[in-house]
Write an enzyme that holds these catalytic residues in place. Structure first.
Site, PDB file in Angstrom:
ATOM      1  N   CYS A 133       0.831  -1.209   0.000  1.00  0.00           N
ATOM      2  CA  CYS A 133       0.000   0.000   0.000  1.00  0.00           C
ATOM      3  C   CYS A 133       0.868   1.263   0.000  1.00  0.00           C
ATOM      4  O   CYS A 133       1.530   1.564   0.986  1.00  0.00           O
ATOM      5  CB  CYS A 133      -0.908  -0.051   1.232  1.00  0.00           C
ATOM      6  SG  CYS A 133      -1.757   1.487   1.624  1.00  0.00           S
TER       7      CYS A 133
ATOM      8  N   CYS B 150       0.050   3.860   2.633  1.00  0.00           N
ATOM      9  CA  CYS B 150       0.520   3.362   3.935  1.00  0.00           C
ATOM     10  C   CYS B 150       1.996   3.714   4.129  1.00  0.00           C
ATOM     11  O   CYS B 150       2.416   4.103   5.216  1.00  0.00           O
ATOM     12  CB  CYS B 150       0.340   1.850   4.040  1.00  0.00           C
ATOM     13  SG  CYS B 150      -1.367   1.296   3.922  1.00  0.00           S
TER      14      CYS B 150
END
Length: 102
Positions: free
Chosen positions: A30, A33
């Site tokens: 991600c 993230c």
């Protein structure tokens, strides 16, 4: 440094914590993230025992993510007294997470 929360320690470290706990739900693949990671680490370094900061890898611990209805990552949940007391979704500025902690 942010703690790593797993199914083995989540109840003890988060739900039974005597201090607030900021939990970052993330995954290695991600990109948002990864953008949020330095902010999470900064907050962990600044905690000084007032709160805990940790991460849950949603791929490694999918049951925790499912338990709290995590649909998008990164999602940051604030736990107080074993209950969700705040939520932030997406890569947000540090100030937004600091506000969550207040």
């Amino acid at each position: 440094m942010a703690m790593e929360f797993t199914t083995a320690n989540f109840e003890q470290e988060v739900l039974n914590s005597e201090v607030p706990v900021l939990v970052d739900f993330w995954a290695t693949w991600c990109m948002p993230c990864k953008m949020l990671a330095p902010v999470i680490e900064e907050l962990a370094e600044e905690a000084n025992g007032a709160y805990k900061v940790g991460k849950v890898d949603v791929d490694a611990s999918p049951s925790i993510a499912a338990q709290f209805g995590i649909m998008n990552i990164p999602t940051v949940l604030l736990f107080k007294n074993g209950q969700v007391a705040g939520k932030s979704v997406g890569a947000v500025p540090k100030e937004k997470l600091q506000d969550l902690l207040r």
